[in-house]
Design an enzyme around this catalytic site. Sequence first.
Site: not given
Length: 575
Positions: A231, A233
């Site tokens: 992931q 951000h």
Amino acid sequence: MLEHDVIIVGGGLAGYRAALEIVRINPILNVALVAKTHPIRSHSVAAQGGMAASLKNVDPEDSWEAHAFDTVKGSDYLADQDAVAILTQEAPDVVIDLEHLGVLFSRLPDGRIAQRAFGGHSHNRTCYAADKTGHAILHELVNNLRRYGVQIYQERYVMRLILEDGEAKGLVMFHLLDGHIEVVRAKAVMFATGGYGRVYNTTSNDYASTGDGLAMTALAGLPLEDMEFVQFHPTGLYPVGVLISEAVRGEGAYLINADGDRFMANYAPSRMELAPRDITSRAIAYEIRAGRGINSYGSAGGPFVYLDLRHMGKEKIMSRVPFCWEEAHRLVGVDAVTQPMPVRPTIHYCMGGIPVNTDGQVRRSADELVEGFFAAGETACVSVHGANRLGSNSLLECVVYGRRTGASIARYVQNRKLPAINEQHYITEAKQEIQSLLEQKGKYRINQIRQEFQDTMTQFCGVFRTSELMGEGLEKIGEIQQKYEDIYLDDKGNCWNTELVEALELKSLMVVGNTILQSAFNRQESRGAHFREDFPNRDDGQFLKHTMAYYSPAGIDIQYMPVVVNMFEPKERKY
């Protein structure tokens, strides 16, 4: 040899919550934790935004089913839906339990726990403590563990998982203070060692997030699941990479490009700045690639966009997101009350990890479990996040699955005996590994190799990926791994030798990075955070399945495991 009924590796939320549950259920069990850092310096303390739960304090229309659907849709339908059901059903209960343990959640005017909007969630369900939620929870858990007398071995680096005859039997750990090697045996071992952000060159993670638990598991011959799903951000503070919480967008901040446009209208018109993180990160990357990024002079063509809070007003900024204001002011000299913040995507979270069932027991394969070995939190993959995690579901996973795994362990150890271990064998091997690192007459400094490795991962396995790019990355990583055999250490001492710890951590980073890149190379589709420009569409026919990657120095063997689909049929993901 040290002995405990249960030994937990990791000083963050998942490990602490598991330990608390074990001693609540059976106070006579001898439970201990090993933490690489000081107990309140684990990376959980940096979690800002909050934890999701359908308490219905702000939105009475919310439900666990709605939370589950948002989570599965956010995961791009790769999450295991039985695990998501547990996560969302137990969420309200664990929030109330944390409150009873002393966690100071932010409040509504009538005294109920406040809830804010978060990306990908269809209701305002994120409970928070300003923008210091992880800090608030971690401190109370540590205090409660002290009350129960749980032993914490702080500032010790775990070098090895002892796995014999298909059973986890204990650990080998290295005391940073004096270099002392210790072997611990236990009836159950749990890993809660967090993520691996330091595999990349820009991350919101702290310096301790080097994927040690993942690497030890892989080196013991066990698989890692869905490691290609990394992931990003959307709002890392440029250029330092630290997190500007999604809470800031939840409170109403805008993302704007060099033209002053709120460009999320072109990518996720219904959710705007509160689209899921993979979509928002790609949108920012597209804007920068198209020349609509901003440079340090405020004109077009630069490497970042703006996060604009100015319309929110000073009172709201200072009461709801004071830490984010403070970070921008301290690190880049921006007063967010009067100036927009420079942001760009930063590595943040690992959706994949050590494969576990819904009781936290580690999988050897799709059908077999490992005796005596458990995991929870970011280091585990029970797969509630699938291909993309929704913000405020990670603290929730730590607490729900920390509690659940703790209960599972408390039951598991009741009739088990302490395993037999040849302590001297493991101590000798650990000392030999350390001695060879100290005596190695190489030509490379650790930082040089680490930086080269991190830059390679960032360049060849980032927001946008292709077969050609990742193939080149795998070749480069192979070359860098060979250089590891040719490093040298300046510090030859045994007292607080951080250089030695960095050498051990670098080995972990390389194992984890290699697994990420090989898993991504094999997944020929785009799903969630894994975006292939040469395969831009999701391919449920071929890849609605979990990657199981088995590491060895000779190469990585990729197998697959079915996804549990029992509530929501996969469909196109639009916002």
